[in-house]
Design a protein around this motif. Structure first.
Motif, PDB file in Angstrom:
ATOM      1  N   VAL A   8       1.988  24.909  25.276  1.00 36.56           N
ATOM      2  CA  VAL A   8       1.284  25.996  24.701  1.00 36.56           C
ATOM      3  C   VAL A   8       2.014  27.101  25.110  1.00 36.56           C
ATOM      4  O   VAL A   8       2.113  27.433  26.440  1.00 36.56           O
ATOM      5  N   SER A   9       2.738  27.789  24.408  1.00 34.36           N
ATOM      6  CA  SER A   9       3.460  29.038  24.829  1.00 34.36           C
ATOM      7  C   SER A   9       3.601  30.276  23.896  1.00 34.36           C
ATOM      8  O   SER A   9       3.092  30.417  22.850  1.00 34.36           O
ATOM      9  N   ARG A  61      -2.996  32.590  24.411  1.00 36.33           N
ATOM     10  CA  ARG A  61      -2.759  31.114  24.688  1.00 36.33           C
ATOM     11  C   ARG A  61      -4.371  30.257  24.844  1.00 36.33           C
ATOM     12  O   ARG A  61      -4.334  29.355  24.285  1.00 36.33           O
ATOM     13  N   GLU A  62      -5.043  30.841  25.722  1.00 34.77           N
ATOM     14  CA  GLU A  62      -6.408  30.419  25.939  1.00 34.77           C
ATOM     15  C   GLU A  62      -7.178  30.405  24.703  1.00 34.77           C
ATOM     16  O   GLU A  62      -7.918  29.157  24.650  1.00 34.77           O
ATOM     17  N   ILE A  78      -5.769  27.301  22.608  1.00 33.87           N
ATOM     18  CA  ILE A  78      -6.420  26.044  23.117  1.00 33.87           C
ATOM     19  C   ILE A  78      -7.858  25.737  22.871  1.00 33.87           C
ATOM     20  O   ILE A  78      -8.301  24.679  22.251  1.00 33.87           O
ATOM     21  N   LEU A 100      -6.543  20.988  31.379  1.00 38.29           N
ATOM     22  CA  LEU A 100      -5.704  22.040  31.121  1.00 38.29           C
ATOM     23  C   LEU A 100      -4.972  22.380  32.267  1.00 38.29           C
ATOM     24  O   LEU A 100      -5.477  22.566  33.475  1.00 38.29           O
ATOM     25  N   LEU A 130      -2.868  25.657  33.262  1.00 39.26           N
ATOM     26  CA  LEU A 130      -2.795  27.154  32.974  1.00 39.26           C
ATOM     27  C   LEU A 130      -1.775  27.838  33.736  1.00 39.26           C
ATOM     28  O   LEU A 130      -2.119  27.942  35.081  1.00 39.26           O
ATOM     29  N   TYR A 143      -3.241  19.959  28.022  1.00 37.01           N
ATOM     30  CA  TYR A 143      -2.575  21.213  27.461  1.00 37.01           C
ATOM     31  C   TYR A 143      -1.944  21.937  28.587  1.00 37.01           C
ATOM     32  O   TYR A 143      -2.461  22.275  29.599  1.00 37.01           O
ATOM     33  N   SER A 196      -0.295  25.404  29.279  1.00 38.90           N
ATOM     34  CA  SER A 196       0.029  26.900  28.832  1.00 38.90           C
ATOM     35  C   SER A 196       1.050  27.413  29.844  1.00 38.90           C
ATOM     36  O   SER A 196       0.774  27.347  31.175  1.00 38.90           O
ATOM     37  N   SER A 203       8.575  31.214  26.860  1.00 38.85           N
ATOM     38  CA  SER A 203       8.772  29.730  26.115  1.00 38.85           C
ATOM     39  C   SER A 203      10.548  29.684  26.206  1.00 38.85           C
ATOM     40  O   SER A 203      11.134  28.953  25.604  1.00 38.85           O
ATOM     41  N   ASP A 217       4.509  21.202  20.027  1.00 36.16           N
ATOM     42  CA  ASP A 217       4.339  22.428  20.655  1.00 36.16           C
ATOM     43  C   ASP A 217       3.159  23.337  19.731  1.00 36.16           C
ATOM     44  O   ASP A 217       3.157  23.327  18.635  1.00 36.16           O
TER      45      ASP A 217
END
Length: 122
Positions: free
Chosen positions: A7-8, A15-16, A19, A38, A40, A89, A91, A95, A119
């Protein structure tokens, strides 16, 4: 195999939130929550605290996972995979090196544990 999504983009909050939405969609699709972990990057903003089930949340200080040699990520991931979750996930704030991170996670030894999914860009 642990289904793994990178996740980017956006802020830690966005991002959270993405998710959180993905986990809720999994819940609706499967009728139950998958065992989810996760990783993160950065500080918490509290968004994930309201999820209806327990998550294994690991936080890593901000910094490019590729440029810092993946050491912190490796240690965190290796510990997490001792009891592998069904879903993971990861994060990341930047990216820029997403392709290199995906390649790192797709090669040995992680290729035996992780099944990379598309992604999630925020």
């Amino acid at each position: 195999m642990t289904l793994t999504t990178l996740v980017s983009g956006g802020s830690a909050n966005s991002r959270e939130a993405a998710i959180h939405l993905a986990i809720e969609q999994d819940l609706l699709r499967n009728g139950a929550c998958l065992d989810t972990a996760l990783i993160l990057e950065g500080l918490s903003d509290g968004k994930l605290a309201v999820l209806p089930h327990a998550l294994d949340i690991k936080r890593i200080a901000p910094g490019c996972f590729c440029c810092i040699g993946n050491l912190t990520l490796r240690v965190t991931l290796n510990r997490l995979l001792r009891k592998p979750p069904a879903r993971l996930y990861i994060s990341i704030a930047d990216s820029t090196h997403l392709a290199q991170l995906r390649e790192f996670l797709s090669n040995a030894p992680y290729d035996a544990f992780l099944e990379m999914t598309p992604d999630l860009a925020v």
